[in-house]
Design a protein around this motif. Structure first.
Motif, PDB file in Angstrom:
ATOM      1  N   GLN B  68       0.836  -1.213   0.000  1.00 21.44           N
ATOM      2  CA  GLN B  68       0.000   0.000   0.000  1.00 21.44           C
ATOM      3  C   GLN B  68       0.865   1.255   0.000  1.00 21.44           C
ATOM      4  N   GLN B  69       1.955   1.233   0.780  1.00 18.50           N
ATOM      5  CA  GLN B  69       2.835   2.398   0.843  1.00 18.50           C
ATOM      6  C   GLN B  69       3.464   2.661  -0.522  1.00 18.50           C
ATOM      7  N   LEU B  72       1.088   4.263  -2.849  1.00 19.40           N
ATOM      8  CA  LEU B  72       0.933   5.656  -2.466  1.00 19.40           C
ATOM      9  C   LEU B  72       2.044   6.515  -3.071  1.00 19.40           C
ATOM     10  N   PHE B 152     -12.981   2.130  -0.376  1.00 21.55           N
ATOM     11  CA  PHE B 152     -12.314   1.770   0.876  1.00 21.55           C
ATOM     12  C   PHE B 152     -10.896   2.298   0.973  1.00 21.55           C
ATOM     13  N   LEU B 154      -8.098   4.861   1.806  1.00 19.90           N
ATOM     14  CA  LEU B 154      -7.998   6.036   2.689  1.00 19.90           C
ATOM     15  C   LEU B 154      -7.534   7.262   1.915  1.00 19.90           C
ATOM     16  N   GLU B 155      -6.688   7.041   0.911  1.00 17.70           N
ATOM     17  CA  GLU B 155      -6.155   8.178   0.160  1.00 17.70           C
ATOM     18  C   GLU B 155      -7.192   8.737  -0.795  1.00 17.70           C
ATOM     19  N   VAL B 159     -14.406  13.171   0.577  1.00 18.38           N
ATOM     20  CA  VAL B 159     -14.876  14.306   1.360  1.00 18.38           C
ATOM     21  C   VAL B 159     -14.108  14.507   2.668  1.00 18.38           C
ATOM     22  N   SER B 184       1.986  11.143   7.815  1.00 20.04           N
ATOM     23  CA  SER B 184       1.067  10.100   7.386  1.00 20.04           C
ATOM     24  C   SER B 184       0.709  10.272   5.912  1.00 20.04           C
ATOM     25  N   ARG B 185       0.858  11.477   5.396  1.00 20.67           N
ATOM     26  CA  ARG B 185       0.588  11.697   3.965  1.00 20.67           C
ATOM     27  C   ARG B 185       1.860  11.522   3.139  1.00 20.67           C
ATOM     28  N   SER B 235      -4.972  17.526   3.432  1.00 18.16           N
ATOM     29  CA  SER B 235      -5.987  16.504   3.257  1.00 18.16           C
ATOM     30  C   SER B 235      -5.936  16.004   1.818  1.00 18.16           C
ATOM     31  N   SER B 236      -6.106  14.677   1.661  1.00 18.57           N
ATOM     32  CA  SER B 236      -6.079  14.132   0.308  1.00 18.57           C
ATOM     33  C   SER B 236      -7.432  14.319  -0.371  1.00 18.57           C
ATOM     34  N   SER B 237      -8.450  14.700   0.407  1.00 15.24           N
ATOM     35  CA  SER B 237      -9.787  14.741  -0.174  1.00 15.24           C
ATOM     36  C   SER B 237     -10.004  15.979  -1.039  1.00 15.24           C
TER      37      SER B 237
END
Ligand SMILES: Nc1nc2c(ncn2[C@@H]2O[C@H](COP(=O)(O)OP(=O)(O)OP(=O)(O)O)[C@@H](O)[C@H]2O)c(=O)[nH]1
Ligand SMILES: [Mg+2]
Ligand SMILES: [Zn+2]
Ligand SMILES: [Zn+2]
Lengths: 233, 331
Positions: B68-69, B72, B152, B154-155, B159, B184-185, B235-237
């Motif tokens: 997953q990393q 990303l 599902f 997270l990135e 919203v 974390s980002r 924020s990634s949103s």
């Protein structure tokens, strides 16, 4: 019938989330029942009943609620069949950090809340690490950044789980969680099924009711603390 | 090469995520020369019992986490340029008959009584509904139906929310807090981002605060300012929902323009006419459905200036009140 095990620390929002899920399930014409396993006392049965679903409560008293769960789940499963349920949702109080009610082949959910602090996910044992879905609640009262950091920590603790945010008060996200429950595997019988992770047995004399302190009263599986040299300030 | 065949020294040097991951289980290999696989095998069963996972589970989790990393870092996720809401129906079953595209850098206000269906709309966007929610709405990303698995990720959460009853609960300073979010980002220049966010937040907040102020002791306005600046940068949103920014202690116009500059799709639930008219358009929600979408008219934009002068007059009165003056003359 589909069995779902739901576990999580006290007051993390398990019942609130399940209430939202149940409303949405009932609206789609599914027959749901609930189980609540706790230690000493619970009011959750009243909440489930008020939603119109049949409930059974099991109180483990001085036993670990998860041990109590494994020894009683088959009977509860039979009860579910006798009620003609499509879904049996089993809520367990996650009071023992070492045990989890999660069973191989049965959908396993862990509910934790954003207020627990960013380092909490790593401290939670098998009930989080072996869950298929991790539900995070109380996102309405912490900042967006804390929600994001918390979710990343949860992912590090259980990278394979699906992480979902549900608000236990407004029910936002509950219908989406319910849609995941619909994909759960069927459970016809648990005889021969296995827990996802072992539960330690009653280990020491204190597990069996000993109250006196002292070496001579310590029997069975005893583990000694390793004291380390502390630098003198 | 398989991760288990690499030495611990090599992994700790070149893949810091491995150390972080093992550290979460309280694992800290003292011997660095052996391979990870051999070291994990050398741990007694009792150890795995204690940490609540077996070796197989631990390795599977580590591999999944690293995968997953990697995804990303390689910027594997598709960029969101616009989001389209295709209307469903309201609570009485009346069709919404609408196709509304929200582009990056636009501001849309949402008006309507409480309980009219604002949260449901947001939930539909967040879930990327495909006619599978009670409203029957469908959400397109960049004009296309998104991959359902992205629900599902997270990135890929569409919203980010900012509302009045949100508070900081962590026990950290402002700088530590923002750095933690940046880490974390997987942001490259953490120190630079932290500095920028604190600077921008201070421009929004009425009273200044510093990098080493504990987040829990920020005032309401300062908290809101930090939350907005942090969301704008970290924020990634793509979508930011703001639930009524209160007028006290924060420069609302600046806050909106920061989010717009950072190319956010801003949705703002509000009943404040000034905020509503600052938006390019407003969505009227009624009975669980989007009733109308009104583009802010030229006349309205002109009126905004008048409303702002009312507001400034009220603000001046507040300041006088705070200073212990009499309010016998009203300007
Ligand atoms: N603000 C907020 N409060 C919530 C949320 N979810 C649950 N709560 C509140 O948290 C409290 C505990 O919720 P419960 O659902 O009873 O938690 P539980 O995990 O079932 O608790 P036990 O069964 O006693 O272990 C209640 O007061 C809920 O109203 C949420 O998303 N946001
Ligand atoms: Mg409960
Ligand atoms: Zn236990
Ligand atoms: Zn004991």
């Amino acid at each position: 019938m589909k069995l779902v095990t739901i576990s999580g620390p006290p007051s993390s929002g398990k019942t609130a989330v399940l209430a939202g899920v149940i409303r949405s399930m009932i609206a789609s014409g599914v027959k749901v029942g609930a189980l609540k396993y706790d230690c000493l006392t619970t009011d959750d049965d009243a909440i489930f009943r008020s939603l119109g679903v049949p409930v059974q409560t099991g109180l483990s008293g001085n036993l670990c609620p998860d041990h109590y769960f494994v020894s009683n789940i088959e009977e509860c499963l039979d009860w579910g069949f006798s009620q003609g349920l499509d879904f049996l949702l089993s809520e367990s109080a996650g009071l023992c950090n070492r045990c989890a009610p999660h069973i191989k082949g049965v959908l396993a959910v862990c509910v934790i809340d954003n207020l627990m602090g960013a380092t909490t996910p790593k401290k939670i044992g098998p009930m989080l690490k072996y869950a298929d879905i991790v539900v995070i609640t109380k996102g309405d009262i912490v900042s967006q950044a804390e929600r994001e950091v918390f979710a990343f920590q949860v992912r590090r603790a259980n990278p394979k789980a699906r992480i979902m945010h549900v608000n236990g008060i407004t029910g936002q996200g509950a219908a989406e969680l319910a849609s995941q429950f619909l994909n759960a595997p069927e459970t016809t019988c648990l005889d021969g099924s296995r827990l996802r992770f072992s539960m330690p047995a009653a280990l020491c004399s204190y597990c069996l009711g000993e109250t006196r302190i002292g070496m001579e009263h310590q029997l069975g599986n005893i583990k000694r603390i390793k004291l380390k040299e502390e630098p003198i300030a | 090469m398989n991760i288990l065949e690499r030495t611990i020294a090599d992994l700790y040097e070149n893949m810091p995520q491995v150390a972080l991951f093992l550290g979460d289980y309280g694992l800290d290999p003292l011997e660095r020369g052996i391979t990870l696989g051999l070291w994990l095998e050398s741990l007694p069963d009792e150890m795995y019992e204690d940490i609540g996972i077996d070796m197989q589970g631990l390795v599977e989790n580590l591999e999944e986490y690293l995968l997953q990393q990697l995804m990303l870092q390689s910027g594997h996720l598709p960029v969101v340029n616009e989001i389209t809401v295709i209307g469903g129906r309201d609570k009485s079953g009346t069709p919404e008959q609408l196709r509304l595209t929200l582009t990056r850098g636009s501001v849309t206000s949402i008006v309507g009584p409480t309980g009219s269906g604002k949260s449901r709309l947001l939930a539909d966007i967040e879930w990327m509904a495909q006619c599978d929610t009670p409203t029957g709405r469908a959400i397109l990303v960049n004009g296309e139906k998104p991959d359902p698995e992205l629900r599902f990720s997270l990135e890929y959460k569409l919203v980010a929310q900012l509302s009045q009853n949100m508070n900081f609960v962590m026990d950290t300073t402002v700088a530590e807090f923002v750095a933690m979010h940046a880490e974390s980002r997987m942001v490259e220049n953490i120190a630079g981002v932290v500095e920028e966010i604190i600077m921008q937040a201070n421009q929004l907040a009425g009273e200044p605060f510093s990098a080493d102020t504990p987040v829990t002791s920020l005032s309401g306005g300062q908290s809101r300012a930090l939350m907005i600046a942090d969301t704008a940068f970290l924020s990634s949103s793509p979508v930011v929902l703001i639930d009524e920014i209160e007028n006290a202690g924060i420069d609302r116009k600046r806050a909106l323009s920061l989010l717009v500059r950072r190319e956010k799709i801003v949705l703002m639930a509000t009943h404040d006419p000034i905020l509503a008219l600052m938006a390019d358009q407003r969505m009227v929600i009624r009975n669980g459905g989007i009733h109308r979408v009104i583009t802010t008219t030229e006349r309205e934009k002109e009126n905004l200036t008048v409303l702002e002068s009312f507001d400034n007059r009220l603000l001046a009165l507040r300041t006088r009140l705070r200073n212990g003056e009499l309010i016998e003359e009203v300007p």
